[in-house]
Enzyme design. Sequence first.
Site, PDB file in Angstrom:
ATOM      1  N   SER A 137     -20.329  34.864  23.685  1.00  0.00           N
ATOM      2  CA  SER A 137     -19.387  34.039  24.449  1.00  0.00           C
ATOM      3  C   SER A 137     -18.184  33.725  23.578  1.00  0.00           C
ATOM      4  CB  SER A 137     -20.073  32.734  24.870  1.00  0.00           C
ATOM      5  OG  SER A 137     -19.088  31.846  25.350  1.00  0.00           O
ATOM      6  N   HIS A 169     -18.920  37.659  27.211  1.00  0.00           N
ATOM      7  CA  HIS A 169     -19.084  36.532  28.141  1.00  0.00           C
ATOM      8  C   HIS A 169     -17.804  35.685  28.132  1.00  0.00           C
ATOM      9  CE1 HIS A 169     -21.570  33.778  30.525  1.00  0.00           C
ATOM     10  NE2 HIS A 169     -21.018  32.781  29.835  1.00  0.00           N
ATOM     11  N   ASP A 205     -16.052  32.404  29.766  1.00  0.00           N
ATOM     12  CA  ASP A 205     -16.339  31.147  30.462  1.00  0.00           C
ATOM     13  C   ASP A 205     -15.083  30.566  31.108  1.00  0.00           C
ATOM     14  OD1 ASP A 205     -19.145  30.582  29.953  1.00  0.00           O
ATOM     15  OD2 ASP A 205     -18.576  30.426  27.842  1.00  0.00           O
ATOM     16  N   MET A 222     -13.632  27.460  33.064  1.00  0.00           N
ATOM     17  CA  MET A 222     -13.898  26.052  33.422  1.00  0.00           C
ATOM     18  C   MET A 222     -12.628  25.469  34.023  1.00  0.00           C
ATOM     19  SD  MET A 222     -16.001  24.768  30.088  1.00  0.00           S
ATOM     20  CE  MET A 222     -17.240  25.789  29.287  1.00  0.00           C
ATOM     21  N   HIS A 251     -18.096  34.005  33.917  1.00  0.00           N
ATOM     22  CA  HIS A 251     -18.945  32.894  34.364  1.00  0.00           C
ATOM     23  C   HIS A 251     -18.015  31.830  34.934  1.00  0.00           C
ATOM     24  CE1 HIS A 251     -21.868  29.461  32.899  1.00  0.00           C
ATOM     25  NE2 HIS A 251     -21.786  29.529  34.220  1.00  0.00           N
ATOM     26  N   MET A 306     -17.284  28.525  36.193  1.00  0.00           N
ATOM     27  CA  MET A 306     -17.725  27.125  36.308  1.00  0.00           C
ATOM     28  C   MET A 306     -16.596  26.368  36.989  1.00  0.00           C
ATOM     29  SD  MET A 306     -19.464  26.823  32.565  1.00  0.00           S
ATOM     30  CE  MET A 306     -18.545  28.230  31.990  1.00  0.00           C
ATOM     31  N   MET A 339     -28.619  28.373  33.291  1.00  0.00           N
ATOM     32  CA  MET A 339     -27.993  27.551  32.260  1.00  0.00           C
ATOM     33  C   MET A 339     -29.091  26.866  31.456  1.00  0.00           C
ATOM     34  SD  MET A 339     -24.653  27.803  32.402  1.00  0.00           S
ATOM     35  CE  MET A 339     -24.523  26.746  30.967  1.00  0.00           C
ATOM     36  N   GLY A 346     -20.176  23.214  30.424  1.00  0.00           N
ATOM     37  CA  GLY A 346     -18.950  22.507  30.092  1.00  0.00           C
ATOM     38  C   GLY A 346     -18.534  22.638  28.641  1.00  0.00           C
ATOM     39  N   ASP A 389     -27.912  31.224  29.280  1.00  0.00           N
ATOM     40  CA  ASP A 389     -26.631  30.802  28.711  1.00  0.00           C
ATOM     41  C   ASP A 389     -26.702  29.364  28.201  1.00  0.00           C
ATOM     42  OD1 ASP A 389     -23.975  30.482  28.077  1.00  0.00           O
ATOM     43  OD2 ASP A 389     -23.249  30.549  30.143  1.00  0.00           O
TER      44      ASP A 389
HETATM   45  C1  DX5 Z   1     -21.329  26.470  28.382  1.00  0.00           C
HETATM   46  C2  DX5 Z   1     -20.932  27.930  28.507  1.00  0.00           C
HETATM   47  C3  DX5 Z   1     -21.581  28.833  27.530  1.00  0.00           C
HETATM   48  C4  DX5 Z   1     -21.226  28.572  26.083  1.00  0.00           C
HETATM   49  C5  DX5 Z   1     -22.413  28.958  25.254  1.00  0.00           C
HETATM   50  O1  DX5 Z   1     -20.920  25.785  29.495  1.00  0.00           O
HETATM   51  O2  DX5 Z   1     -21.239  28.423  29.801  1.00  0.00           O
HETATM   52  O3  DX5 Z   1     -21.336  30.189  27.837  1.00  0.00           O
HETATM   53  O4  DX5 Z   1     -20.112  29.300  25.647  1.00  0.00           O
HETATM   54  O5  DX5 Z   1     -22.182  28.569  23.968  1.00  0.00           O
HETATM   55  P1  DX5 Z   1     -23.378  28.300  22.942  1.00  0.00           P
HETATM   56  O6  DX5 Z   1     -24.074  29.613  22.749  1.00  0.00           O
HETATM   57  O7  DX5 Z   1     -22.665  27.825  21.721  1.00  0.00           O
HETATM   58  O8  DX5 Z   1     -24.271  27.261  23.543  1.00  0.00           O
HETATM   59 ZN    ZN Z   2     -21.162  30.659  30.119  1.00  0.00          ZN
END
Ligand code: DX5
Ligand code: ZN
Length: 220
Positions: free
Chosen positions: A6, A31, A33, A35, A64, A66, A135, A140, A173
Amino acid sequence: MKLAPSILAADLTNLAGAMDLCEAGGADLVHFDVMDGHFVPNLTFGIPVLEALSKRTALPIDVHLMVSQPERLLDAYLKAGASWISVHWEAATHLDRLLEQIRAGGAQAGVALNPATPVDVLVDCLHRLDFVLLMSVNPGFGGQAFLPHVLDKTRRLRQMIEQRKLHVKIEMDGGVGLGNIHQVTAAGVDVCVAGSAVFRHQDPAAAMRQLRRLSTADAS
Ligand code: DX5
Ligand code: ZN
């Protein structure tokens, strides 16, 4: 096991370098993310960043989402180069339509579940999914501690998939790292996302290789 670093945890002043590290470490996916500051309290990357990175790497990008109302920007993410897209079950009013839209756009379609959402909600759409993202932290933020109760949930989902002879992949994740990747893959996870475990390591490419070595060999 597929490994999806990620880039949320990468050096954000050098995302092109993060793509190179993913390639050097033998990552299967990147990956990404998204948000929106609404579905989750944080803000990250958007469409122009995805577009730029997808031109910079040959690796498939796993987006992903969110975000609230994922239908608003789904086509734009597809056009920008997403190979895999997951929408949150908690944010999708017309989930079936969204899955259709992702498929029509040529990407792998997934549903993401928050830690407290039971896998049972997938009973009537599991056969339409390419993957389920579980998750293992509350979404977040990167760098949070792994919630071990999600392993039970993983085993239940694996059972649902096997009983129905489906080929749906399970992605995990949040908080996955060297200390728990063996347990995670043994519970039936096919795709491991790792942010901090990769990019906060002094040698991210070596961390990716080590994560792969520590995963169970029987997960494919
Ligand atoms: C959290 C994200 C994850 C995050 C994972 O909301 O969806 O993808 O980047 O990071 P680590 O591996 O550090 O928990
Ligand atoms: Zn993620």
